[in-house]
Design a protein around this motif. Structure first.
Motif, PDB file in Angstrom:
ATOM      1  N   THR A  41       0.628  -1.265  -0.081  1.00  0.00           N
ATOM      2  CA  THR A  41       0.006   0.231  -0.155  1.00  0.00           C
ATOM      3  C   THR A  41       1.063   1.226  -0.047  1.00  0.00           C
ATOM      4  OG1 THR A  41      -1.865  -1.178   1.191  1.00  0.00           O
ATOM      5  CG2 THR A  41      -1.839   1.200   1.331  1.00  0.00           C
ATOM      6  N   ARG A  42       1.764   1.312   0.657  1.00  0.00           N
ATOM      7  CA  ARG A  42       2.784   2.417   0.726  1.00  0.00           C
ATOM      8  C   ARG A  42       3.662   2.853  -0.465  1.00  0.00           C
ATOM      9  NH1 ARG A  42       4.091   6.696   1.267  1.00  0.00           N
ATOM     10  NH2 ARG A  42       5.194   7.947   2.788  1.00  0.00           N
ATOM     11  N   ARG A  43       4.056   1.641  -1.174  1.00  0.00           N
ATOM     12  CA  ARG A  43       4.754   1.880  -2.336  1.00  0.00           C
ATOM     13  C   ARG A  43       3.847   2.198  -3.461  1.00  0.00           C
ATOM     14  NH1 ARG A  43       8.273  -1.818  -4.636  1.00  0.00           N
ATOM     15  NH2 ARG A  43       9.838  -0.236  -4.885  1.00  0.00           N
ATOM     16  N   SER A  44       2.398   2.015  -3.246  1.00  0.00           N
ATOM     17  CA  SER A  44       1.566   2.528  -4.216  1.00  0.00           C
ATOM     18  C   SER A  44       1.480   4.253  -4.388  1.00  0.00           C
ATOM     19  CB  SER A  44       0.207   2.151  -4.305  1.00  0.00           C
ATOM     20  OG  SER A  44      -0.269   2.557  -3.082  1.00  0.00           O
ATOM     21  N   GLU A  45       2.452   4.766  -3.463  1.00  0.00           N
ATOM     22  CA  GLU A  45       2.212   6.055  -3.447  1.00  0.00           C
ATOM     23  C   GLU A  45       3.986   6.687  -3.321  1.00  0.00           C
ATOM     24  OE1 GLU A  45       0.606   6.904   0.351  1.00  0.00           O
ATOM     25  OE2 GLU A  45      -1.377   6.270  -0.091  1.00  0.00           O
ATOM     26  N   ALA A  46       4.197   7.817  -3.343  1.00  0.00           N
ATOM     27  CA  ALA A  46       5.471   8.255  -3.176  1.00  0.00           C
ATOM     28  C   ALA A  46       6.249   7.753  -1.940  1.00  0.00           C
ATOM     29  CB  ALA A  46       5.460   9.752  -3.696  1.00  0.00           C
ATOM     30  N   MET A  47       7.487   7.402  -2.103  1.00  0.00           N
ATOM     31  CA  MET A  47       8.001   7.076  -1.094  1.00  0.00           C
ATOM     32  C   MET A  47       9.510   7.858  -0.816  1.00  0.00           C
ATOM     33  SD  MET A  47       7.366   3.329   0.381  1.00  0.00           S
ATOM     34  CE  MET A  47       8.768   2.629  -0.526  1.00  0.00           C
ATOM     35  N   ASP A  48       9.984   8.298   0.128  1.00  0.00           N
ATOM     36  CA  ASP A  48      11.373   8.890   0.217  1.00  0.00           C
ATOM     37  C   ASP A  48      12.256   7.750   0.355  1.00  0.00           C
ATOM     38  OD1 ASP A  48      11.368   8.118   2.855  1.00  0.00           O
ATOM     39  OD2 ASP A  48      10.825  10.040   3.880  1.00  0.00           O
ATOM     40  N   ALA A  49      13.607   8.373   0.103  1.00  0.00           N
ATOM     41  CA  ALA A  49      14.796   7.532   0.024  1.00  0.00           C
ATOM     42  C   ALA A  49      14.963   6.618   1.264  1.00  0.00           C
ATOM     43  CB  ALA A  49      15.856   7.958  -0.261  1.00  0.00           C
ATOM     44  N   ALA A  50      14.474   7.159   2.576  1.00  0.00           N
ATOM     45  CA  ALA A  50      14.955   6.534   3.741  1.00  0.00           C
ATOM     46  C   ALA A  50      13.731   5.446   3.694  1.00  0.00           C
ATOM     47  CB  ALA A  50      14.632   7.327   4.963  1.00  0.00           C
ATOM     48  N   THR A  51      12.458   5.602   3.439  1.00  0.00           N
ATOM     49  CA  THR A  51      11.417   4.845   3.426  1.00  0.00           C
ATOM     50  C   THR A  51      11.662   3.467   2.495  1.00  0.00           C
ATOM     51  OG1 THR A  51       9.737   6.273   4.008  1.00  0.00           O
ATOM     52  CG2 THR A  51       8.825   4.440   3.252  1.00  0.00           C
ATOM     53  N   GLU A  52      12.219   3.866   1.182  1.00  0.00           N
ATOM     54  CA  GLU A  52      12.569   2.761   0.313  1.00  0.00           C
ATOM     55  C   GLU A  52      13.617   2.036   0.991  1.00  0.00           C
ATOM     56  OE1 GLU A  52      12.536   0.600  -3.077  1.00  0.00           O
ATOM     57  OE2 GLU A  52      10.978   2.204  -2.579  1.00  0.00           O
ATOM     58  N   ALA A  53      14.716   2.457   1.569  1.00  0.00           N
ATOM     59  CA  ALA A  53      15.692   1.770   2.068  1.00  0.00           C
ATOM     60  C   ALA A  53      15.174   0.745   2.940  1.00  0.00           C
ATOM     61  CB  ALA A  53      16.707   2.688   2.661  1.00  0.00           C
ATOM     62  N   GLN A  54      14.260   1.451   3.954  1.00  0.00           N
ATOM     63  CA  GLN A  54      13.718   0.395   4.987  1.00  0.00           C
ATOM     64  C   GLN A  54      12.906  -0.722   4.466  1.00  0.00           C
ATOM     65  OE1 GLN A  54      13.864   0.815   7.970  1.00  0.00           O
ATOM     66  NE2 GLN A  54      12.095  -0.398   9.148  1.00  0.00           N
ATOM     67  N   PHE A  55      11.945  -0.531   3.160  1.00  0.00           N
ATOM     68  CA  PHE A  55      11.533  -1.420   2.297  1.00  0.00           C
ATOM     69  C   PHE A  55      12.386  -2.773   1.894  1.00  0.00           C
ATOM     70  CE2 PHE A  55      10.297  -3.053  -1.760  1.00  0.00           C
ATOM     71  CZ  PHE A  55       9.297  -3.901  -1.533  1.00  0.00           C
ATOM     72  N   GLN A  56      13.592  -2.204   1.258  1.00  0.00           N
ATOM     73  CA  GLN A  56      14.540  -3.039   0.643  1.00  0.00           C
ATOM     74  C   GLN A  56      15.159  -3.967   1.831  1.00  0.00           C
ATOM     75  OE1 GLN A  56      14.750  -3.617  -2.445  1.00  0.00           O
ATOM     76  NE2 GLN A  56      13.584  -1.949  -3.039  1.00  0.00           N
ATOM     77  N   ALA A  57      15.233  -3.204   2.888  1.00  0.00           N
ATOM     78  CA  ALA A  57      15.755  -4.060   4.195  1.00  0.00           C
ATOM     79  C   ALA A  57      14.859  -5.104   4.483  1.00  0.00           C
ATOM     80  CB  ALA A  57      16.134  -3.290   5.190  1.00  0.00           C
ATOM     81  N   TRP A  58      13.780  -4.522   4.564  1.00  0.00           N
ATOM     82  CA  TRP A  58      12.577  -5.790   4.930  1.00  0.00           C
ATOM     83  C   TRP A  58      12.337  -6.801   3.901  1.00  0.00           C
ATOM     84  CZ3 TRP A  58       7.869  -6.960   2.535  1.00  0.00           C
ATOM     85  CH2 TRP A  58       7.184  -7.871   3.257  1.00  0.00           C
ATOM     86  N   LEU A  59      12.765  -6.600   2.620  1.00  0.00           N
ATOM     87  CA  LEU A  59      12.256  -7.785   1.665  1.00  0.00           C
ATOM     88  C   LEU A  59      13.442  -8.477   1.791  1.00  0.00           C
ATOM     89  CD1 LEU A  59      10.232  -7.752  -0.767  1.00  0.00           C
ATOM     90  CD2 LEU A  59      11.874  -6.637  -2.242  1.00  0.00           C
ATOM     91  N   GLY A  60      14.715  -8.187   1.753  1.00  0.00           N
ATOM     92  CA  GLY A  60      15.758  -9.153   2.140  1.00  0.00           C
ATOM     93  C   GLY A  60      15.990  -9.678   3.036  1.00  0.00           C
ATOM     94  N   ALA A  61      15.103  -9.591   4.200  1.00  0.00           N
ATOM     95  CA  ALA A  61      15.399 -10.055   5.621  1.00  0.00           C
ATOM     96  C   ALA A  61      15.046 -11.567   5.483  1.00  0.00           C
ATOM     97  CB  ALA A  61      14.570  -9.541   6.669  1.00  0.00           C
ATOM     98  N   ALA A  62      14.162 -12.103   4.536  1.00  0.00           N
ATOM     99  CA  ALA A  62      13.552 -13.279   4.721  1.00  0.00           C
ATOM    100  C   ALA A  62      13.107 -13.744   3.436  1.00  0.00           C
ATOM    101  CB  ALA A  62      12.336 -13.607   5.560  1.00  0.00           C
TER     102      ALA A  62
END
Length: 368
Positions: A41-62
């Motif tokens: 839901t969050r990525r369907s909107e504009a995200m700043d660099a910090a939020t995108e980095a948080q997402f990538q970290a979560w995506l690669g965690a498992a």
């Protein structure tokens, strides 16, 4: 004191209500799927660099995070496209619906959710909850749309087949017939591609029974009737429905078709052309429906060429026609399909014709 400065706005009250609703809903969800729905839901909107980095970290965690995210990304898009009334209906259902948890359900708001809170505006969490419900709703629609029983049936020339379906209905297929049967949770369907069949339908108002043949749809609850749709023989290129008992509704199969629909009762028959135009209803003796079941075919002022094409569905008559005038001669009477040779021998006494053997075949020619 400025009352407006201390009184919560309507939007703030709604946000607080949404937060409580989402917290209640979150306690019953699979944490990974819920996180995935939030990110989708969050990525369907504009995200700043910090939020995108948080997402990538979560995506690669498992590895399961990527799988869950793909699933929720496909749910979020259609959820956001739903009309406001549907979204509100789904949100209203949140306290009553929950997905099966794949691990222990947290009793309180879990630490990961509190930690992610800064990255998710309240509107995003509300839509994430809707996406989870919509994902299940869309998944159920897909599940309900899958047949519980599916089978193709076919008979060859001269062959007949009796079929017992899981719902208690029975089909009898005539020679040279092809039919596809699909039973769903909310309906039953048969598509008659070629040939003719007799149906005895087990009554079930929750699962209407429909037969699609050419441009026609025949709908029943429980009754006995026959449907014919062939490209050769009698009524070639037409669809014929005849009712032995009960009632059936005959209508164009195409959605939105403007042609009239009719209801037939026992002893009534209707024929439809290739454009789904229904001819006048005719009457017949109900006991005579689908006489092929008793191994007989009846002709009533039938052109000889059509009669021969009909008999060829049941066996090799060896009879051929080359004179159109002979083929147009009219024939009446009943033929025993087990005695085709007897029919051949009787032709000269029935019509002004004679039989001439030629190259292993028998040509029917005009009597001189």
């Amino acid at each position: 004191m400025n009352r407006h400065a201390t009184t919560p706005s309507h939007a703030a009250k709604q946000d607080a209500a949404d937060a409580r609703e989402f917290d209640d809903f979150a306690r019953g969800q699979d944490p990974v799927l819920l996180e995935a729905a939030l990110w989708a839901t969050r990525r369907s909107e504009a995200m700043d660099a910090a939020t995108e980095a948080q997402f990538q970290a979560w995506l690669g965690a498992a590895p399961e995070h990527a799988t869950a995210y793909d699933q929720m990304a496909h749910s979020t898009t259609p959820a956001q496209a739903l009309p406001p009334a549907r979204i509100q209906a789904l949100r209203n259902s949140l306290p009553r619906r929950s997905a099966p948890a794949q691990r222990d359900r947290p009793k309180e708001r879990s630490g990961w959710l509190a930690g992610l809170a800064p990255f998710f505006p309240q509107a995003a969490t509300a839509m994430a909850a809707v996406a989870l419900v919509a994902g299940g709703w869309l998944g159920w629609n897909h599940y309900a749309g899958q047949p519980t029983f599916e089978k193709h049936y076919a008979t060859e020339r001269g062959q007949r087949l009796d079929i017992a379906l899981p719902d208690g209905s029975t089909l009898q297929l005539d020679a040279a017939t092809q039919a596809d049967v699909r039973l769903y949770r909310d309906r039953r369907e048969v598509r008659l591609a070629e040939g003719q069949a007799m149906f005895a339908v087990q009554a079930d108002t929750a699962q209407p029974f429909s037969v699609f043949a050419g441009p026609i749809r025949v709908t029943v609850v429980g009754t006995r009737f026959s449907v014919r749709h062939t490209q050769a023989g009698m009524d070639a290129g037409h669809t014929v429905v005849a009712v032995e008992s009960g009632r059936v509704r005959v209508a164009p199969a195409a959605p939105g078709a403007q042609q009239a629909q009719i209801e037939l009762t026992a002893g009534q028959r209707v024929t439809a052309d290739a454009a789904a135009q229904l001819q006048p209803v005719t009457r017949f003796a109900p006991a005579s429906v689908a006489s092929w079941r008793q191994g007989r075919i009846s002709f009533n002022d039938t052109p000889l060429r059509e009669a021969l094409a009909e008999l060829e569905r049941y066996g090799d008559t060896r009879l051929v026609l080359s004179d159109p005038a002979v083929g147009a001669l009219r024939l009446g009477g009943s033929v025993d399909l087990r005695q085709l040779a007897t029919f051949t021998q009787a032709l000269p006494s029935l019509l002004p014709v004679r039989l001439e053997p030629r190259n292993g075949k028998i040509e029917i020619v005009a009597r001189r």
